[in-house]
Scaffold this motif. Structure first.
Motif, PDB file in Angstrom:
ATOM      1  N   MET A  28       0.848  -1.187   0.000  1.00 45.44           N
ATOM      2  CA  MET A  28       0.000   0.000   0.000  1.00 45.44           C
ATOM      3  C   MET A  28       0.881   1.234   0.000  1.00 45.44           C
ATOM      4  SD  MET A  28      -3.417  -0.621   2.342  1.00 45.44           S
ATOM      5  CE  MET A  28      -2.656  -0.288   3.877  1.00 45.44           C
ATOM      6  N   ASP A  29       0.512   2.195  -0.829  1.00 47.68           N
ATOM      7  CA  ASP A  29       1.248   3.452  -0.836  1.00 47.68           C
ATOM      8  C   ASP A  29       0.601   4.427   0.140  1.00 47.68           C
ATOM      9  OD1 ASP A  29      -0.972   4.540  -2.125  1.00 47.68           O
ATOM     10  OD2 ASP A  29      -0.032   4.597  -4.093  1.00 47.68           O
ATOM     11  N   VAL A  30       1.157   5.612   0.196  1.00 44.07           N
ATOM     12  CA  VAL A  30       0.702   6.600   1.184  1.00 44.07           C
ATOM     13  C   VAL A  30      -0.757   7.003   0.950  1.00 44.07           C
ATOM     14  CG1 VAL A  30       1.114   9.031   0.550  1.00 44.07           C
ATOM     15  CG2 VAL A  30       2.190   8.097   2.539  1.00 44.07           C
ATOM     16  N   ALA A  31      -1.200   7.105  -0.300  1.00 40.19           N
ATOM     17  CA  ALA A  31      -2.594   7.453  -0.594  1.00 40.19           C
ATOM     18  C   ALA A  31      -3.540   6.361  -0.116  1.00 40.19           C
ATOM     19  CB  ALA A  31      -2.773   7.708  -2.088  1.00 40.19           C
ATOM     20  N   ASP A  32      -3.138   5.099  -0.240  1.00 38.97           N
ATOM     21  CA  ASP A  32      -3.966   3.998   0.239  1.00 38.97           C
ATOM     22  C   ASP A  32      -4.116   4.042   1.759  1.00 38.97           C
ATOM     23  OD1 ASP A  32      -4.470   2.773  -2.287  1.00 38.97           O
ATOM     24  OD2 ASP A  32      -2.463   1.895  -2.226  1.00 38.97           O
ATOM     25  N   VAL A  33      -3.039   4.352   2.444  1.00 34.90           N
ATOM     26  CA  VAL A  33      -3.088   4.455   3.909  1.00 34.90           C
ATOM     27  C   VAL A  33      -3.985   5.622   4.315  1.00 34.90           C
ATOM     28  CG1 VAL A  33      -1.738   4.879   6.002  1.00 34.90           C
ATOM     29  CG2 VAL A  33      -0.857   3.337   4.235  1.00 34.90           C
ATOM     30  N   ALA A  34      -3.839   6.761   3.626  1.00 34.14           N
ATOM     31  CA  ALA A  34      -4.681   7.925   3.926  1.00 34.14           C
ATOM     32  C   ALA A  34      -6.151   7.601   3.696  1.00 34.14           C
ATOM     33  CB  ALA A  34      -4.254   9.122   3.074  1.00 34.14           C
ATOM     34  N   ALA A  35      -6.464   6.933   2.582  1.00 34.88           N
ATOM     35  CA  ALA A  35      -7.845   6.566   2.284  1.00 34.88           C
ATOM     36  C   ALA A  35      -8.407   5.641   3.361  1.00 34.88           C
ATOM     37  CB  ALA A  35      -7.928   5.893   0.909  1.00 34.88           C
ATOM     38  N   LEU A  36      -7.612   4.670   3.772  1.00 34.27           N
ATOM     39  CA  LEU A  36      -8.053   3.738   4.816  1.00 34.27           C
ATOM     40  C   LEU A  36      -8.312   4.474   6.132  1.00 34.27           C
ATOM     41  CD1 LEU A  36      -8.629   0.849   5.759  1.00 34.27           C
ATOM     42  CD2 LEU A  36      -6.163   0.622   6.231  1.00 34.27           C
ATOM     43  N   LEU A  37      -7.401   5.348   6.520  1.00 37.60           N
ATOM     44  CA  LEU A  37      -7.580   6.101   7.769  1.00 37.60           C
ATOM     45  C   LEU A  37      -8.840   6.965   7.720  1.00 37.60           C
ATOM     46  CD1 LEU A  37      -3.918   7.223   8.557  1.00 37.60           C
ATOM     47  CD2 LEU A  37      -5.316   5.578   9.834  1.00 37.60           C
ATOM     48  N   LEU A  38      -9.042   7.670   6.616  1.00 40.13           N
ATOM     49  CA  LEU A  38     -10.230   8.514   6.492  1.00 40.13           C
ATOM     50  C   LEU A  38     -11.503   7.677   6.536  1.00 40.13           C
ATOM     51  CD1 LEU A  38      -9.031  10.991   3.724  1.00 40.13           C
ATOM     52  CD2 LEU A  38      -9.518  11.547   6.122  1.00 40.13           C
ATOM     53  N   ARG A  39     -11.521   6.574   5.800  1.00 36.37           N
ATOM     54  CA  ARG A  39     -12.704   5.720   5.788  1.00 36.37           C
ATOM     55  C   ARG A  39     -13.010   5.175   7.177  1.00 36.37           C
ATOM     56  NH1 ARG A  39     -10.472   1.980   2.336  1.00 36.37           N
ATOM     57  NH2 ARG A  39     -11.642   0.458   3.548  1.00 36.37           N
ATOM     58  N   LEU A  40     -11.969   4.715   7.882  1.00 39.06           N
ATOM     59  CA  LEU A  40     -12.179   4.144   9.211  1.00 39.06           C
ATOM     60  C   LEU A  40     -12.677   5.179  10.215  1.00 39.06           C
ATOM     61  CD1 LEU A  40      -9.128   1.720   9.556  1.00 39.06           C
ATOM     62  CD2 LEU A  40     -11.526   1.121   9.111  1.00 39.06           C
ATOM     63  N   VAL A  41     -12.028   6.332  10.244  1.00 38.85           N
ATOM     64  CA  VAL A  41     -12.403   7.348  11.235  1.00 38.85           C
ATOM     65  C   VAL A  41     -13.800   7.898  10.966  1.00 38.85           C
ATOM     66  CG1 VAL A  41     -11.858   9.654  12.098  1.00 38.85           C
ATOM     67  CG2 VAL A  41     -10.049   7.962  11.868  1.00 38.85           C
ATOM     68  N   VAL A  42     -14.093   8.241   9.723  1.00 39.61           N
ATOM     69  CA  VAL A  42     -15.421   8.772   9.410  1.00 39.61           C
ATOM     70  C   VAL A  42     -16.465   7.662   9.563  1.00 39.61           C
ATOM     71  CG1 VAL A  42     -16.875   9.841   7.641  1.00 39.61           C
ATOM     72  CG2 VAL A  42     -14.520  10.613   7.949  1.00 39.61           C
ATOM     73  N   GLY A  43     -16.141   6.452   9.152  1.00 44.17           N
ATOM     74  CA  GLY A  43     -17.077   5.342   9.286  1.00 44.17           C
ATOM     75  C   GLY A  43     -17.446   5.057  10.732  1.00 44.17           C
ATOM     76  N   VAL A  44     -16.452   4.945  11.587  1.00 44.34           N
ATOM     77  CA  VAL A  44     -16.713   4.693  13.008  1.00 44.34           C
ATOM     78  C   VAL A  44     -17.481   5.862  13.625  1.00 44.34           C
ATOM     79  CG1 VAL A  44     -15.614   4.440  15.277  1.00 44.34           C
ATOM     80  CG2 VAL A  44     -14.807   3.075  13.332  1.00 44.34           C
ATOM     81  N   THR A  45     -17.129   7.075  13.254  1.00 41.31           N
ATOM     82  CA  THR A  45     -17.834   8.262  13.771  1.00 41.31           C
ATOM     83  C   THR A  45     -19.303   8.233  13.372  1.00 41.31           C
ATOM     84  OG1 THR A  45     -15.818   9.583  13.721  1.00 41.31           O
ATOM     85  CG2 THR A  45     -17.901  10.792  13.710  1.00 41.31           C
ATOM     86  N   MET A  46     -19.585   7.882  12.122  1.00 40.68           N
ATOM     87  CA  MET A  46     -20.971   7.848  11.673  1.00 40.68           C
ATOM     88  C   MET A  46     -21.763   6.732  12.361  1.00 40.68           C
ATOM     89  SD  MET A  46     -21.242  10.491   9.902  1.00 40.68           S
ATOM     90  CE  MET A  46     -22.932  10.249   9.426  1.00 40.68           C
ATOM     91  N   ILE A  47     -21.139   5.579  12.539  1.00 44.40           N
ATOM     92  CA  ILE A  47     -21.825   4.494  13.250  1.00 44.40           C
ATOM     93  C   ILE A  47     -22.137   4.923  14.680  1.00 44.40           C
ATOM     94  CG2 ILE A  47     -21.516   2.173  14.220  1.00 44.40           C
ATOM     95  CD1 ILE A  47     -20.077   1.454  11.571  1.00 44.40           C
ATOM     96  N   ALA A  48     -21.178   5.542  15.351  1.00 41.59           N
ATOM     97  CA  ALA A  48     -21.416   6.018  16.719  1.00 41.59           C
ATOM     98  C   ALA A  48     -22.533   7.053  16.747  1.00 41.59           C
ATOM     99  CB  ALA A  48     -20.129   6.593  17.301  1.00 41.59           C
ATOM    100  N   HIS A  49     -22.549   7.934  15.774  1.00 43.46           N
ATOM    101  CA  HIS A  49     -23.579   8.968  15.692  1.00 43.46           C
ATOM    102  C   HIS A  49     -24.960   8.334  15.496  1.00 43.46           C
ATOM    103  CE1 HIS A  49     -23.992  13.346  15.312  1.00 43.46           C
ATOM    104  NE2 HIS A  49     -25.001  13.091  14.502  1.00 43.46           N
ATOM    105  N   GLY A  50     -25.044   7.383  14.570  1.00 43.44           N
ATOM    106  CA  GLY A  50     -26.312   6.702  14.330  1.00 43.44           C
ATOM    107  C   GLY A  50     -26.769   5.895  15.534  1.00 43.44           C
TER     108      GLY A  50
END
Length: 172
Positions: free
Chosen positions: A1-23
């Motif tokens: 994985m390159d740096v963009a893949d890591v950034a995409a994964l981090l963004l998806r995980l943080v926003v995803g977990v935040t949205m699940i917690a919000h819901g």
């Protein structure tokens, strides 16, 4: 994985977990569905119970899709739409700062979702595994247009703010 893949994964995980917690909080937190429905009603949205359940399903669903990286631009569109509705109805009148109940938080989540759609889901995603790796302007355009259209549709269908009898009616 390159740096963009890591950034995409981090963004998806943080926003995803935040949205699940919000819901989850709208569903099982404090006032549960009934309290969430009353809150939506107080914001001028009709059919509060329906709004509460739509919010829960959208937030948990979008969060789960982001975590696994499936239909990423559409998951981002859902986040953008939820945050636009919250920003417009609950936070806009309070100014920018979140500590004054302003729109700072929802703006950051919406723009992060848009940036995630532009960046794409990355290699560590189901989208990549099945060949749905939409990114760049296409991913951003899908997320932005669908998010704004969903917001407009929801508001056109359900937003009916109560009129204050003390306030004069606007001139025609």
């Amino acid at each position: 994985m390159d740096v963009a893949d890591v950034a995409a994964l981090l963004l998806r995980l943080v926003v995803g977990v935040t949205m699940i917690a919000h819901g989850y909080n709208h569903w099982r937190g404090g006032g549960r569905i009934e309290g969430t429905a009353r809150w939506f009603g107080g914001l001028g949205l009709r059919n509060g119970i329906l709004q509460a359940w739509l919010s829960v399903i959208t937030e948990i669903g979008a969060g789960a899709l982001l975590i696994v990286g499936l239909f990423t631009p559409l998951a981002c569109a859902a986040v953008i739409s939820v945050m636009l509705v919250a920003g417009l109805l609950a936070h806009r009148r309070n100014g920018f700062f979140v500590f004054k109940e302003g729109y700072e938080y929802v703006l950051v989540l919406a723009v992060t979702a848009l940036a995630t759609a532009i960046l794409g889901p990355g290699r560590a995603s189901l989208d990549h595994a099945v060949g749905l790796d939409t990114q760049g302007w296409t991913g951003g355009l899908i997320a932005g247009v669908v998010g704004v259209a969903a917001t407009a549709g929801l508001l056109a269908t359900f937003y009916r703010p109560a009129t204050d009898p003390a306030q004069p009616e606007p001139a025609p």
